[in-house]
Design a protein around this motif. Structure first.
Motif, PDB file in Angstrom:
ATOM      1  N   THR A 174      31.591  32.296  27.558  1.00 51.94           N
ATOM      2  CA  THR A 174      31.140  32.566  26.560  1.00 51.94           C
ATOM      3  C   THR A 174      30.975  34.067  25.795  1.00 51.94           C
ATOM      4  OG1 THR A 174      29.550  30.245  26.627  1.00 51.94           O
ATOM      5  CG2 THR A 174      29.454  31.731  24.591  1.00 51.94           C
ATOM      6  N   TYR A 175      30.720  34.329  26.555  1.00 52.57           N
ATOM      7  CA  TYR A 175      31.026  36.098  26.028  1.00 52.57           C
ATOM      8  C   TYR A 175      32.375  36.124  26.095  1.00 52.57           C
ATOM      9  CZ  TYR A 175      25.940  37.344  26.587  1.00 52.57           C
ATOM     10  OH  TYR A 175      24.571  37.484  26.517  1.00 52.57           O
ATOM     11  N   LEU A 176      33.071  36.687  26.955  1.00 54.40           N
ATOM     12  CA  LEU A 176      34.344  36.312  26.921  1.00 54.40           C
ATOM     13  C   LEU A 176      34.949  36.403  26.005  1.00 54.40           C
ATOM     14  CD1 LEU A 176      35.943  36.067  30.554  1.00 54.40           C
ATOM     15  CD2 LEU A 176      35.481  38.705  29.043  1.00 54.40           C
ATOM     16  N   LYS A 177      34.547  34.939  25.354  1.00 57.02           N
ATOM     17  CA  LYS A 177      34.992  34.024  24.349  1.00 57.02           C
ATOM     18  C   LYS A 177      35.269  34.515  22.665  1.00 57.02           C
ATOM     19  CE  LYS A 177      36.863  30.385  26.491  1.00 57.02           C
ATOM     20  NZ  LYS A 177      38.337  29.821  26.321  1.00 57.02           N
ATOM     21  N   GLN A 178      33.406  35.146  22.604  1.00 54.06           N
ATOM     22  CA  GLN A 178      33.783  36.662  21.826  1.00 54.06           C
ATOM     23  C   GLN A 178      34.190  38.307  21.775  1.00 54.06           C
ATOM     24  OE1 GLN A 178      29.462  34.793  20.252  1.00 54.06           O
ATOM     25  NE2 GLN A 178      29.242  34.588  22.714  1.00 54.06           N
ATOM     26  N   GLY A 179      34.736  38.069  22.330  1.00 52.06           N
ATOM     27  CA  GLY A 179      34.895  39.427  22.515  1.00 52.06           C
ATOM     28  C   GLY A 179      34.091  40.571  23.170  1.00 52.06           C
ATOM     29  N   LYS A 180      32.757  40.241  23.612  1.00 56.61           N
ATOM     30  CA  LYS A 180      31.129  40.926  24.048  1.00 56.61           C
ATOM     31  C   LYS A 180      32.090  41.066  25.005  1.00 56.61           C
ATOM     32  CE  LYS A 180      28.278  38.362  21.069  1.00 56.61           C
ATOM     33  NZ  LYS A 180      27.353  37.551  20.597  1.00 56.61           N
ATOM     34  N   TRP A 181      33.000  42.129  25.551  1.00 56.73           N
ATOM     35  CA  TRP A 181      33.765  42.820  26.589  1.00 56.73           C
ATOM     36  C   TRP A 181      32.101  42.841  28.272  1.00 56.73           C
ATOM     37  CZ3 TRP A 181      37.404  39.413  26.310  1.00 56.73           C
ATOM     38  CH2 TRP A 181      37.911  39.800  25.055  1.00 56.73           C
ATOM     39  N   THR A 182      31.660  43.516  27.107  1.00 56.92           N
ATOM     40  CA  THR A 182      30.518  44.766  27.633  1.00 56.92           C
ATOM     41  C   THR A 182      29.656  43.653  28.384  1.00 56.92           C
ATOM     42  OG1 THR A 182      30.560  46.771  26.406  1.00 56.92           O
ATOM     43  CG2 THR A 182      28.672  46.540  28.013  1.00 56.92           C
ATOM     44  N   ASP A 183      29.043  42.982  28.059  1.00 55.44           N
ATOM     45  CA  ASP A 183      27.971  41.820  28.374  1.00 55.44           C
ATOM     46  C   ASP A 183      29.170  41.049  29.438  1.00 55.44           C
ATOM     47  OD1 ASP A 183      26.400  42.466  26.226  1.00 55.44           O
ATOM     48  OD2 ASP A 183      27.260  41.140  24.477  1.00 55.44           O
ATOM     49  N   ALA A 184      30.015  40.781  29.448  1.00 57.13           N
ATOM     50  CA  ALA A 184      30.384  40.337  29.958  1.00 57.13           C
ATOM     51  C   ALA A 184      30.456  40.607  31.558  1.00 57.13           C
ATOM     52  CB  ALA A 184      31.663  39.248  29.731  1.00 57.13           C
ATOM     53  N   GLU A 185      31.037  41.320  31.257  1.00 57.83           N
ATOM     54  CA  GLU A 185      31.138  42.566  32.485  1.00 57.83           C
ATOM     55  C   GLU A 185      30.446  42.547  33.501  1.00 57.83           C
ATOM     56  OE1 GLU A 185      31.762  47.426  33.441  1.00 57.83           O
ATOM     57  OE2 GLU A 185      32.495  46.837  31.656  1.00 57.83           O
ATOM     58  N   LYS A 186      28.811  43.282  32.521  1.00 58.88           N
ATOM     59  CA  LYS A 186      27.432  43.417  33.419  1.00 58.88           C
ATOM     60  C   LYS A 186      26.934  41.658  34.097  1.00 58.88           C
ATOM     61  CE  LYS A 186      22.814  43.674  31.497  1.00 58.88           C
ATOM     62  NZ  LYS A 186      21.846  44.550  30.754  1.00 58.88           N
ATOM     63  N   LEU A 187      26.992  40.892  33.557  1.00 54.21           N
ATOM     64  CA  LEU A 187      27.014  39.490  34.179  1.00 54.21           C
ATOM     65  C   LEU A 187      28.517  39.269  34.916  1.00 54.21           C
ATOM     66  CD1 LEU A 187      26.204  36.785  31.588  1.00 54.21           C
ATOM     67  CD2 LEU A 187      24.347  37.660  33.183  1.00 54.21           C
ATOM     68  N   GLN A 188      29.016  39.906  35.387  1.00 57.58           N
ATOM     69  CA  GLN A 188      29.972  38.940  35.911  1.00 57.58           C
ATOM     70  C   GLN A 188      30.174  40.211  37.442  1.00 57.58           C
ATOM     71  OE1 GLN A 188      33.532  39.275  33.562  1.00 57.58           O
ATOM     72  NE2 GLN A 188      34.033  37.549  33.396  1.00 57.58           N
ATOM     73  N   ILE A 189      29.309  41.057  37.525  1.00 57.06           N
ATOM     74  CA  ILE A 189      28.963  42.323  38.367  1.00 57.06           C
ATOM     75  C   ILE A 189      28.453  41.740  39.245  1.00 57.06           C
ATOM     76  CG2 ILE A 189      28.453  44.567  39.141  1.00 57.06           C
ATOM     77  CD1 ILE A 189      30.113  45.791  36.266  1.00 57.06           C
ATOM     78  N   GLN A 190      26.957  41.385  38.791  1.00 61.10           N
ATOM     79  CA  GLN A 190      25.446  40.479  39.362  1.00 61.10           C
ATOM     80  C   GLN A 190      26.148  39.823  39.997  1.00 61.10           C
ATOM     81  OE1 GLN A 190      23.046  40.487  35.997  1.00 61.10           O
ATOM     82  NE2 GLN A 190      21.907  40.234  37.018  1.00 61.10           N
ATOM     83  N   VAL A 191      27.307  38.241  39.581  1.00 60.55           N
ATOM     84  CA  VAL A 191      27.441  37.068  40.263  1.00 60.55           C
ATOM     85  C   VAL A 191      28.375  37.800  40.751  1.00 60.55           C
ATOM     86  CG1 VAL A 191      29.533  35.114  39.960  1.00 60.55           C
ATOM     87  CG2 VAL A 191      28.194  35.710  37.420  1.00 60.55           C
ATOM     88  N   LEU A 192      29.424  38.489  41.415  1.00 59.73           N
ATOM     89  CA  LEU A 192      30.363  38.911  41.934  1.00 59.73           C
ATOM     90  C   LEU A 192      29.215  39.016  42.924  1.00 59.73           C
ATOM     91  CD1 LEU A 192      33.129  39.531  43.365  1.00 59.73           C
ATOM     92  CD2 LEU A 192      33.454  41.106  42.005  1.00 59.73           C
ATOM     93  N   GLU A 193      28.321  40.590  43.140  1.00 61.34           N
ATOM     94  CA  GLU A 193      27.980  40.844  44.033  1.00 61.34           C
ATOM     95  C   GLU A 193      27.137  39.896  44.734  1.00 61.34           C
ATOM     96  OE1 GLU A 193      25.094  43.812  41.965  1.00 61.34           O
ATOM     97  OE2 GLU A 193      26.941  45.809  42.222  1.00 61.34           O
ATOM     98  N   MET A 194      26.210  39.223  44.001  1.00 62.35           N
ATOM     99  CA  MET A 194      25.222  38.161  44.753  1.00 62.35           C
ATOM    100  C   MET A 194      26.388  36.760  45.885  1.00 62.35           C
ATOM    101  SD  MET A 194      22.224  36.851  42.251  1.00 62.35           S
ATOM    102  CE  MET A 194      23.004  36.968  40.778  1.00 62.35           C
ATOM    103  N   SER A 195      27.236  36.664  44.777  1.00 62.50           N
ATOM    104  CA  SER A 195      28.540  35.620  45.420  1.00 62.50           C
ATOM    105  C   SER A 195      29.092  35.750  47.384  1.00 62.50           C
ATOM    106  CB  SER A 195      29.446  34.859  44.773  1.00 62.50           C
ATOM    107  OG  SER A 195      30.215  34.189  44.860  1.00 62.50           O
ATOM    108  N   THR A 196      29.304  37.878  46.954  1.00 59.26           N
ATOM    109  CA  THR A 196      29.517  37.919  48.156  1.00 59.26           C
ATOM    110  C   THR A 196      28.682  38.212  49.019  1.00 59.26           C
ATOM    111  OG1 THR A 196      30.940  39.750  46.520  1.00 59.26           O
ATOM    112  CG2 THR A 196      30.872  40.263  49.160  1.00 59.26           C
ATOM    113  N   ARG A 197      27.573  38.552  48.903  1.00 62.60           N
ATOM    114  CA  ARG A 197      26.434  38.244  49.806  1.00 62.60           C
ATOM    115  C   ARG A 197      25.979  37.130  50.714  1.00 62.60           C
ATOM    116  NH1 ARG A 197      23.359  40.939  46.685  1.00 62.60           N
ATOM    117  NH2 ARG A 197      21.681  39.765  45.847  1.00 62.60           N
ATOM    118  N   ILE A 198      25.940  36.218  49.245  1.00 66.98           N
ATOM    119  CA  ILE A 198      25.586  34.892  50.018  1.00 66.98           C
ATOM    120  C   ILE A 198      26.075  34.058  50.100  1.00 66.98           C
ATOM    121  CG2 ILE A 198      23.887  32.645  48.950  1.00 66.98           C
ATOM    122  CD1 ILE A 198      22.947  34.351  46.733  1.00 66.98           C
ATOM    123  N   LEU A 199      27.077  34.185  49.640  1.00 67.82           N
ATOM    124  CA  LEU A 199      28.549  32.921  50.259  1.00 67.82           C
ATOM    125  C   LEU A 199      29.866  33.587  50.632  1.00 67.82           C
ATOM    126  CD1 LEU A 199      29.018  31.497  46.878  1.00 67.82           C
ATOM    127  CD2 LEU A 199      28.109  30.256  48.099  1.00 67.82           C
ATOM    128  N   GLY A 200      29.744  35.151  50.784  1.00 70.53           N
ATOM    129  CA  GLY A 200      31.242  35.541  51.818  1.00 70.53           C
ATOM    130  C   GLY A 200      31.568  35.667  51.134  1.00 70.53           C
TER     131      GLY A 200
END
Length: 257
Positions: A134-160
């Protein structure tokens, strides 16, 4: 029986037939069980889903607001059904281009999910990803990036690293880097996605071909013409091979008949 027939129509994509019966079922359930009965809420949600599939966003929104308000009052804000209703309404807001309304609901869902299930629960990761979108849809790149980095780090650690959800998270973050003109960061992630996709799915898989095209586009943005050309030739060759295989499969099926 009417309810089951409506479900059968729905599963076949016969929205008009399903809607007609769902309206009947909802009317009977409201009259007999009452508007706030759990079954009535379920029937409202089913009809709202049909409106969504027809692209009738206003009708879907109206029903989903009712479901959410009653679910919050009866079951409480933290009940799974209430959270699901919030998510469903947020999707409708997104389809209507009501980004701020969607964002507000998704923030609520994320806060409650994090508090109840914990930050690393799969549902929490999904909520983070939805809000980032939703942040991406609004062009809120910084907010989107911050969340996506969290998601990627946790997804990598938990799911592989090689899990499909982790793949998706990498691709989403790479796209956010792309939108910000962070070509080097985007390239690094897209190379990872392509390497893993090639190894796990094969060079001719549609997802791998898509990854090739995305990386080639990133090379072009950076003026890396040789790298882009090499990848585009590889992409073209793999696409041709895939098309030839499909033709042969159709030919073999025709012979079997």
């Amino acid at each position: 029986m009417v309810q089951y027939l409506a479900e059968t129509y729905w599963n076949q994509g016969k929205w008009t037939d399903a809607k007609k019966l769902q309206i009947q079922v909802l009317g009977m359930s409201t009259r007999i069980l009452g508007e706030e009965h759990p079954d009535t809420l379920t029937h409202m949600g089913n009809l709202a889903a049909t409106y969504t599939n027809e692209g009738k966003w206003t009708d879907a929104e109206k029903l989903k607001i009712q479901v959410l308000e009653m679910s919050t009052r009866i079951l409480g804000e933290e009940h799974p059904d209430t959270l699901r209703s919030m998510g469903n309404l947020a999707v409708t807001y997104l389809n209507e281009g009501k980004w701020r309304d969607a964002e507000k609901l998704q923030i609520q869902v994320l806060e409650v999910t994090t508090r109840i299930l914990g930050q690393e629960h799969p549902h929490t990761l999904t909520s983070m990803g939805n809000l980032a979108g939703t942040y991406l849809k609004q062009g809120k790149w910084t907010d989107a990036e911050k969340l996506q980095i969290q998601v990627l780090e946790m997804s990598t650690r938990i799911l592989g690293q090689e899990h499909s959800d982790t793949f998706g998270s990498m691709g989403n973050l790479a796209m956010t880097y792309w939108n910000q003109g962070k070509w080097t960061d985007a390239e690094k992630l897209k190379i990872q996605v392509l390497e893993m996709s090639t190894r796990i799915l094969g060079e001719e898989h549609p997802d791998t071909l898509r990854s090739m095209g995305n990386l080639a586009g990133t090379y072009l943005k950076q003026g890396k013409w040789t790298d882009a050309e090499k990848l585009q030739i590889q992409h073209w060759s793999a696409c041709n091979n895939t098309q030839e295989k499909r033709k042969m499969e159709k030919f073999d099926k025709a012979l079997d008949m």
